[in-house]
Enzyme design. Structure first.
Site, short mmCIF file in Angstrom:
data_model
loop_
_atom_site.label_atom_id
_atom_site.label_comp_id
_atom_site.label_asym_id
_atom_site.label_seq_id
_atom_site.Cartn_x
_atom_site.Cartn_y
_atom_site.Cartn_z
CG HIS A 1 -0.56 -0.23 2.43
ND1 HIS A 1 -0.10 1.15 3.41
CD2 HIS A 1 0.01 -0.72 3.32
CE1 HIS A 1 0.45 1.03 4.50
NE2 HIS A 1 0.02 -0.29 4.71
CG ASP B 1 1.28 -3.81 5.32
OD1 ASP B 1 2.03 -2.82 5.11
OD2 ASP B 1 -0.37 -4.10 5.62
CD GLU C 1 -3.20 -1.86 5.54
OE1 GLU C 1 -3.18 -2.41 6.40
OE2 GLU C 1 -2.73 -0.46 5.69
#
Length: 469
Positions: free
Chosen positions: A288, A362, A334
């Protein structure tokens, strides 16, 4: 005629050489291809330089901000530069929350005797009144304690959520999951009992002076009943808790000026290499692009974005020609809405795109340890057969588990979702805090993560995920 014969012979020799070169590529073993991927990432990779620019020239990239738009422009430009088949921006409406002037807080043990403490507003919080909020504190370890205390003991006070992350959890994400509800839903629940505001112990295993922000929700609480919410550092939480035991009547004051604006347009950044054999079978790799505004978002999730971009770069640099379409997606929003991931899945469904695999990074740019997978058991069985290829790189933890928030909306009964799993012990020292900055990312660890992701994408592309392939 003689000259033409010589020219023809030269052309024949060139064609023969070209054929042998192509055969050499075709006959490269999996071990050789994966070694080439790691070697290229560690010697000619671009991920660290990309992250340097994102972090130090653009900075924190909160959804709806100028910095987020600059990141969109920069990453699209870089994807264009590596020669992908298609690069485009996918519009998505995102929330725009602005922190405003720096927050301020102290506790008062007796009139005029105060101690300042580090504090930050939680993302999505309403502001305090212009003069701030000052009241007695009531300390709890869990949201469930509010019902036991009741409105009589809570009304007119500031609720102090002080449940720490569990240090006995080796998987620090499990420790995070065990206490993040107080940050996300703490204000929503405390408002029901008449609290004036909430402060939350930061989600951090280390004792330090960095308060950690993060998203929160008011649920269906009416706007005029919403109360301000903020996080304090772990050292401040320890000090405050100890002081409360000695003097339960201390006063706590905090002031914040955050504001929620109307949604604005932003973008997912997408690039792809079109598959040579099965172009309609899509594999996604991504992270993200947005981050919180306190640091520069290097670990969360600048690292995941540049690693995902590097996957396509390494595929091209090593000369591998994918069978399936490999697509990098840098998702927007996100952190405080998941709008990018939701929009990407919605558009994919509307176009009847066939996604077979999605991988997200992530969890920070630390040393890669392996992957977790969420999908059909038959596909997982096949993936586990490749573990041995990753053992030389110490990246062979392959197990069932979660993947990534942004790729979650793609989930169906056929797709395999995956998440890169780096060593997580240091991640929450930086997560959502002012010290999530470029100097805390190790170049080699970042590059090893990118190489690991590329190697997995290569194997899924080459062999597919059905046992018959």
């Amino acid at each position: 005629m003689k000259i033409n014969y010589v020219v023809k012979r030269k052309i024949d020799l060139i064609l023969i050489c070209f054929i042998f070169i192509q055969l050499g590529h075709a006959q490269k073993t999996d071990e050789e291809q994966i070694k080439a991927i790691y070697n290229t990432a560690l010697t000619k990779g671009k991920s660290y330089d990309w992250l340097n620019y994102l972090s130090n020239q653009i900075g924190g990239r909160l959804s709806g901000s100028i910095q987020a738009q600059r990141a969109v422009n920069y990453t699209k430009q870089q994807l264009d530069s590596i020669g992908l088949d298609n690069v485009w921006l996918q519009p998505v409406m995102v929330p725009k929350w602005v922190r405003g002037t720096p927050e301020f807080a102290y506790f008062e043990t007796s009139p005029g005797v105060t101690t300042n403490i580090p504090i930050v507003a939680l993302g999505g919080s309403v502001p305090t009144p212009p003069t701030g909020v000052k009241s007695e504190l009531i300390e709890v370890r869990a949201i469930e304690e509010l019902a036991e205390l009741g409105e009589e003991k809570i009304k007119g006070k500031i609720v102090f959520y002080n449940r720490p992350m569990d240090p006995t959890q080796i998987n620090t994400f499990s420790a995070y999951s065990g206490c993040v509800d107080q940050r996300y839903a703490g204000a929503m629940e405390a408002a029901k009992y008449g609290a004036l505001g909430v402060i939350v112990r930061s989600m951090n295993l280390r004792l330090d002076d960095y308060p950690h922000t993060g998203s929160m929700s008011y649920g269906d609480v009416p706007e005029n009943k919403r109360i301000p919410a903020a996080a304090i550092s772990t050292n401040a939480a320890e000090l405050l808790s100890t002081t409360l035991k000695l003097n339960p009547s201390i006063q706590f004051y905090f002031k914040q000026n955050c504001k929620q604006y109307a949604d604005v347009e932003s973008y997912n950044v997408i690039g792809e290499i079109t598959g040579s054999t099965y172009p309609k079978e899509v594999m996604v790799v991504g992270g993200h692009l947005d981050s919180w505004d306190l640091g520069d978002g290097s670990h969360d999730d600048g690292a995941g974005c540049v690693q995902s971009m590097e996957v396509l770069n390494l595929i091209k640099e090593t000369g591998y020609k994918p069978k399936r379409t490999i697509r990098v997606v840098l998702f927007m929003n996100e952190e405080n809405g998941l709008r990018g991931g939701t929009e990407y899945a919605k558009v994919a469904e509307s176009k009847s795109e066939m996604h077979i695999f999605a991988l997200e990074s992530d969890s920070g740019g630390f040393t890669p340890r392996g992957f977790t997978f969420d999908g059909p058991d038959s596909s997982l069985e096949k993936i586990k057969s490749w573990q041995g290829l990753f053992e030389p790189y110490l990246v062979h933890m392959f197990k069932k588990g979660g993947s990534g928030a942004d790729i979650g909306p793609l989930k169906n009964e056929n797709i395999m979702l995956a998440g890169l799993r780096p060593d997580s012990q240091r991640y929450f020292d930086y997560h959502h805090a002012e010290n999530d900055t470029f100097e805390h990312v190790n170049k080699r660890e970042l590059e090893l993560g990118a190489a690991s992701m590329t190697s997995l994408i290569y194997l899924v592309d080459k062999y597919g995920l059905t046992l018959e392939n």
